[in-house]
Structure formats: C-alpha cells, structure tokens
Design a protein around this motif. Sequence first.
Motif, PDB file in Angstrom:
ATOM      1  N   GLY A 142     -18.370  10.189 -48.779  1.00  0.00           N
ATOM      2  CA  GLY A 142     -19.675  10.501 -49.359  1.00  0.00           C
ATOM      3  C   GLY A 142     -20.651  10.786 -48.232  1.00  0.00           C
ATOM      4  N   ILE A 143     -21.949  10.679 -48.501  1.00  0.00           N
ATOM      5  CA  ILE A 143     -22.921  10.989 -47.455  1.00  0.00           C
ATOM      6  C   ILE A 143     -22.826   9.969 -46.317  1.00  0.00           C
ATOM      7  N   GLY A 144     -22.577   8.706 -46.622  1.00  0.00           N
ATOM      8  CA  GLY A 144     -22.456   7.692 -45.576  1.00  0.00           C
ATOM      9  C   GLY A 144     -21.286   7.970 -44.647  1.00  0.00           C
ATOM     10  N   GLY A 145     -20.115   8.230 -45.230  1.00  0.00           N
ATOM     11  CA  GLY A 145     -18.910   8.488 -44.438  1.00  0.00           C
ATOM     12  C   GLY A 145     -19.007   9.776 -43.636  1.00  0.00           C
ATOM     13  N   SER A 146     -19.528  10.831 -44.258  1.00  0.00           N
ATOM     14  CA  SER A 146     -19.662  12.127 -43.569  1.00  0.00           C
ATOM     15  C   SER A 146     -20.649  12.018 -42.410  1.00  0.00           C
ATOM     16  N   ALA A 147     -21.772  11.337 -42.673  1.00  0.00           N
ATOM     17  CA  ALA A 147     -22.808  11.207 -41.640  1.00  0.00           C
ATOM     18  C   ALA A 147     -22.332  10.326 -40.493  1.00  0.00           C
ATOM     19  N   VAL A 148     -21.620   9.228 -40.811  1.00  0.00           N
ATOM     20  CA  VAL A 148     -21.181   8.329 -39.726  1.00  0.00           C
ATOM     21  C   VAL A 148     -20.110   9.013 -38.874  1.00  0.00           C
ATOM     22  N   ALA A 149     -19.254   9.842 -39.481  1.00  0.00           N
ATOM     23  CA  ALA A 149     -18.260  10.593 -38.705  1.00  0.00           C
ATOM     24  C   ALA A 149     -18.984  11.509 -37.712  1.00  0.00           C
ATOM     25  N   HIS A 150     -20.035  12.178 -38.187  1.00  0.00           N
ATOM     26  CA  HIS A 150     -20.832  13.073 -37.332  1.00  0.00           C
ATOM     27  C   HIS A 150     -21.498  12.291 -36.195  1.00  0.00           C
ATOM     28  N   PHE A 151     -22.146  11.172 -36.531  1.00  0.00           N
ATOM     29  CA  PHE A 151     -22.863  10.386 -35.510  1.00  0.00           C
ATOM     30  C   PHE A 151     -21.891   9.742 -34.514  1.00  0.00           C
ATOM     31  N   LEU A 152     -20.727   9.285 -34.987  1.00  0.00           N
ATOM     32  CA  LEU A 152     -19.731   8.677 -34.084  1.00  0.00           C
ATOM     33  C   LEU A 152     -19.249   9.707 -33.067  1.00  0.00           C
ATOM     34  N   GLN A 153     -19.013  10.925 -33.553  1.00  0.00           N
ATOM     35  CA  GLN A 153     -18.574  11.969 -32.622  1.00  0.00           C
ATOM     36  C   GLN A 153     -19.684  12.333 -31.641  1.00  0.00           C
ATOM     37  N   GLN A 154     -20.912  12.323 -32.130  1.00  0.00           N
ATOM     38  CA  GLN A 154     -22.073  12.607 -31.288  1.00  0.00           C
ATOM     39  C   GLN A 154     -22.140  11.613 -30.117  1.00  0.00           C
ATOM     40  N   HIS A 155     -21.869  10.339 -30.403  1.00  0.00           N
ATOM     41  CA  HIS A 155     -21.993   9.296 -29.379  1.00  0.00           C
ATOM     42  C   HIS A 155     -20.741   9.174 -28.510  1.00  0.00           C
ATOM     43  N   PHE A 156     -19.567   9.208 -29.119  1.00  0.00           N
ATOM     44  CA  PHE A 156     -18.326   8.976 -28.356  1.00  0.00           C
ATOM     45  C   PHE A 156     -17.735  10.259 -27.772  1.00  0.00           C
ATOM     46  N   GLY A 157     -18.193  11.404 -28.258  1.00  0.00           N
ATOM     47  CA  GLY A 157     -17.686  12.663 -27.721  1.00  0.00           C
ATOM     48  C   GLY A 157     -16.611  13.289 -28.595  1.00  0.00           C
ATOM     49  N   PRO A 158     -16.303  14.573 -28.348  1.00  0.00           N
ATOM     50  CA  PRO A 158     -15.407  15.336 -29.239  1.00  0.00           C
ATOM     51  C   PRO A 158     -13.929  14.955 -29.145  1.00  0.00           C
ATOM     52  N   ARG A 159     -13.530  14.194 -28.113  1.00  0.00           N
ATOM     53  CA  ARG A 159     -12.104  13.894 -27.953  1.00  0.00           C
ATOM     54  C   ARG A 159     -11.613  12.775 -28.869  1.00  0.00           C
ATOM     55  N   VAL A 160     -12.525  11.988 -29.407  1.00  0.00           N
ATOM     56  CA  VAL A 160     -12.134  10.878 -30.278  1.00  0.00           C
ATOM     57  C   VAL A 160     -11.595  11.427 -31.603  1.00  0.00           C
ATOM     58  N   GLN A 161     -10.436  10.943 -32.023  1.00  0.00           N
ATOM     59  CA  GLN A 161      -9.873  11.368 -33.316  1.00  0.00           C
ATOM     60  C   GLN A 161     -10.529  10.547 -34.418  1.00  0.00           C
ATOM     61  N   ILE A 162     -11.103  11.236 -35.406  1.00  0.00           N
ATOM     62  CA  ILE A 162     -11.747  10.540 -36.531  1.00  0.00           C
ATOM     63  C   ILE A 162     -11.008  10.901 -37.817  1.00  0.00           C
ATOM     64  N   ASP A 163     -10.413   9.889 -38.439  1.00  0.00           N
ATOM     65  CA  ASP A 163      -9.741  10.060 -39.731  1.00  0.00           C
ATOM     66  C   ASP A 163     -10.671   9.562 -40.829  1.00  0.00           C
ATOM     67  N   VAL A 164     -10.907  10.408 -41.837  1.00  0.00           N
ATOM     68  CA  VAL A 164     -11.763  10.010 -42.960  1.00  0.00           C
ATOM     69  C   VAL A 164     -10.900   9.922 -44.213  1.00  0.00           C
ATOM     70  N   TYR A 165     -10.821   8.723 -44.794  1.00  0.00           N
ATOM     71  CA  TYR A 165     -10.026   8.499 -46.006  1.00  0.00           C
ATOM     72  C   TYR A 165     -10.906   8.662 -47.237  1.00  0.00           C
ATOM     73  N   GLU A 166     -10.440   9.450 -48.183  1.00  0.00           N
ATOM     74  CA  GLU A 166     -11.193   9.658 -49.426  1.00  0.00           C
ATOM     75  C   GLU A 166     -10.221   9.722 -50.594  1.00  0.00           C
ATOM     76  N   LYS A 167     -10.417   8.821 -51.578  1.00  0.00           N
ATOM     77  CA  LYS A 167      -9.491   8.813 -52.728  1.00  0.00           C
ATOM     78  C   LYS A 167      -9.902   9.809 -53.808  1.00  0.00           C
ATOM     79  N   GLY A 168     -11.185  10.223 -53.785  1.00  0.00           N
ATOM     80  CA  GLY A 168     -11.670  11.172 -54.793  1.00  0.00           C
ATOM     81  C   GLY A 168     -12.016  12.506 -54.161  1.00  0.00           C
ATOM     82  N   THR A 169     -13.235  12.968 -54.425  1.00  0.00           N
ATOM     83  CA  THR A 169     -13.700  14.256 -53.905  1.00  0.00           C
ATOM     84  C   THR A 169     -14.695  14.035 -52.775  1.00  0.00           C
TER      85      THR A 169
END
Length: 494
Positions: free
Chosen positions: A35-62
């Motif tokens: 959702g907005i929380g998960g999408s935004a935190v993925a963006h902010f985590l990459q912003q802080h840790f850099g593009p090399r970090v692998q980020i997996d986002v689990y979503e059971k719905g849409t």
Amino acid sequence: MARAAPLLAALTALLAAAAAGGDAPPGKIAVVGAGIGGSAVAHFLQQHFGPRVQIDVYEKGTVGGRLATISVNKQHYESGAASFHSLSLHMQDFVKLLGLRHRREVVGRSAIFGGEHFVLEETDWYLLNLFRLWWHYGISFLRLQMWVEEVMEKFMRIYKYQAHGYAFSGVEELLYSLGESTFVNMTQHSVAESLLQVGVTQRFIDDVVSAVLRASYGQSAAMPAFAGAMSLAGAQGSLWSVEGGNKLVCSGLLKLTKANVIHATVTSVTLHSTEGKALYQVAYENEVGNSSDFYDIVVIATPLHLDNSSSNFTFAGFHPPIDDVQGSFQPTVVSLVHGYLNSSYFGFPDPKLFPFANILTTDFPSFFCTLDNIGPVNISASFRRKQPQEAAVWRVQSPKPLFRTQLKTLFRSYYSVQTAEWQAHPLYGSRPTLPRFALHDQLFYLNALEWAASSVEVMAVAAKNVALLAYNRWYQDLDKIDQKDLMHKVKTEL
C-alpha cells in the motif's frame, strides 16, 4: 537438512558483509505490504541505503492497498482513499517525483443531513456560508479552526525533523517531540471533551464535527482528539487527487525503486542471530506453495488485525515475545451506485432542484455516512457533473453493506452497485497503549502510527520515520533517535 542450506548461505553472506567493515549496507530488506506505507518505505529505504540494496515487497492482494479503483461503465472511480489535503507534503513530493498530475477538480456543494432535514447547507457564496455558521453556532467554527490550526502547526514540525534525519522508535516518542504531553494526552481524551474545553458548543459538535468524523473515520466525536484533529484539518483545507487514480503513486514508487514485488501471503517472521547480528526469516505462501527467505531488515507495512487471523502472521524466536501489536479495525464499505438519486428522501420532491453533490450525515441516519456524486479518475476537459435528475455514479460510504431496502431509500432506481469492503481505520479506544515502530533491532511496524491518526499522508510520514530509524540503527547513529527538545536542536543545526 535442505531447510538449513538457505540459512547457512544467508549467515555466510551476513558474516562476509560484517567482515567488510561496519559500514557495509544491508544486503536484503523485506517489506510486507504494497500500500502507500510499503511503497513509500521501499522508496525511502533505497534513498538512504543506496540502489544496491535488494528490496523485496510482499503483497497478498493488489498493489495500492487502500488506494484502489472500481470500474463502472468502462470508467474507473476511486473506491479507497479519494483525496489528499494540500499540506500532504510527502504525497506532493511523490507526485512531482513520478511526473503525475493533479486531477481537475469538479466543484460541488455540500450539506449535512440529520435524518429528517439538512442541518447545514453550503451555498455558492463564501460570506453567506460564514454568516450561516455564525447564525447557527456562534463562534464555535472559529474556535474549532484555531484548535485545529494549532495542532497542525505543531504536527508540521515532523517534516523538518525528518529532513534533518531524526527518527523515533515509538509513536509516543514521535508525538512528544512534536507537541510534548499535549499531543500524548490528545490520544487519551475524546474530540468532544477537548473541543468543549476550548468553548465549542455541544450542538456544533453534534451537527458538524460528528459529520466530518463519520465521513473520514466512520467514528464519533468520542474518538481520540489527536486523530480527530487530523481529520478535521482535512475537512478545512483544499483537497486534491491524482489524475488516473491515487494508486498510481504506489505502483510508481515501486517501479522507481526497482523493488522486487512478490505476490504472496507472509505467514511468519522468525529471528535467527549470529555474531550478535539479527537475521530474519520471512516465510510466505502463494499458489506455488510455501517458501522463505532471509533478510537483514524487515518492515511490516500492513495493519495487524486483532480480530482477523487471516491477515496476521506469527513472530517466532523473539525473547521477550512480540505480542502487543494488534488491534481492532473499523470496517467501512464503499458502494459505487450508478443510478438516479431519490431526492425526495432528502426533502426535494423535484430532483431538478436538488443542489448538493456531497452529503455528510450526523449520527442519524445510521445506515450511511456519506453520499457523493463523483467523477472518474480520468477527468477530461469536457467533463461536467451529471444533473441531479440524470443517472450518475454515487459513492456511498457505510459501516455495513447496504441492504436492497436501504439502496431503494437512497435511489429511485439504479443500473449497478459495486462494493469494496475495507478495514479502513483503527477502531480507536480498542488498544490501551500506543504501539512502537521498533519491534526488534531491525524489525519495524510502520502502521503503528495509525493508532495516533490514520490517513494516507500519515502513512507516508510513518514510512519516512521507519526508513530513518532503520538507517540510524544500522549505522549506530543513536544521536538521531528519540531525541528530546528537537526544535532547539534543529534551529542550532540550521
């Protein structure tokens, strides 16, 4: 032995990272919820840790979560969060970053319905609206405005704190940094209690404040004052939404982050540790079967329901155990009805004379909270709102699915009804304490902030906080966590 192999590989990778020096970024991060929380935190985590970090986002719905649309007559309409306040700074940034546009606003008049008649009607004249408010309620509306503005002015400090890299491990710490004990106390006292103290009349609370809270939270003025103030702020400012649908922000952020979206239901998070470092095993199931993976950091960005075991997962291997994170949620049903409004029910026998596009309700009638004549997510330059005697798409928000008799009360006739059922907001008062963002060293609960106030922007604020908290903890920058007197610190830093 087969199950031990991935664990061994993950531990080896972790030890190799540790050997590379204390400044090595995390290898893999899991986010549960898109959702907005998960999408935004993925963006902010990459912003802080850099593009090399692998980020997996689990979503059971849409992807989008509570930002969603429903198709009616080959057009798409918002079925989740419909609009954002002009002060939603993170959401404004996302829209600019992704090259999205604000949807063209189609203005319509509002009114508050009290079950038998309208208790307040908006006109096209600003001064007449003010006069009517004063005539009915004295200066209550000014007192309310001053109260809300004072809360918002303090809340807006969060953007400055976050710009300087400060984070908070618990909701109470975050609130205290913004408004000290006043904000914390506002989570323990009701909207009605707080407004009566500043001179707002009971009649204004019953007629106007209750209607706004029912529209946004589906709850009454007995809900906590802090969440209520944030909701009432949304009713006062100018609102906007995204051309093409609000959910485009979520899919856009995930695409920008190049996050790996895994369509699966997470069933458990298990703690493993080695050399004093935590490693988290995330188990999940999808149509292929059961599987799991190991992560340095895990963010839970989905509500943990006390009364819906299907949406929950277990925490294993934690000492002390993680248990005090769940709560009850307020169900909300959004019905998109394509049909002819029964204006007689609202005291207008001739539908041509019905002037309102948005109807809020007081506690009566209890079967629906709001009724809005809405436009599609793609509004063309030639679009005009349907006249009251024409068939239009109406969005009805209600606490329960509408019975056929209730639909017949609101509509003379209709072509179609499509519904979306949401566990939309926390049921305030169902939890004795405010939850924490940090559940373990690098395990975080983003949706903790919903228990103070619940909106799309609040989730974005929580996402930024969790990303900063994970970053500051990872690099042991403890001076940036749970600091007191931040206003003074930030001023000296400037």
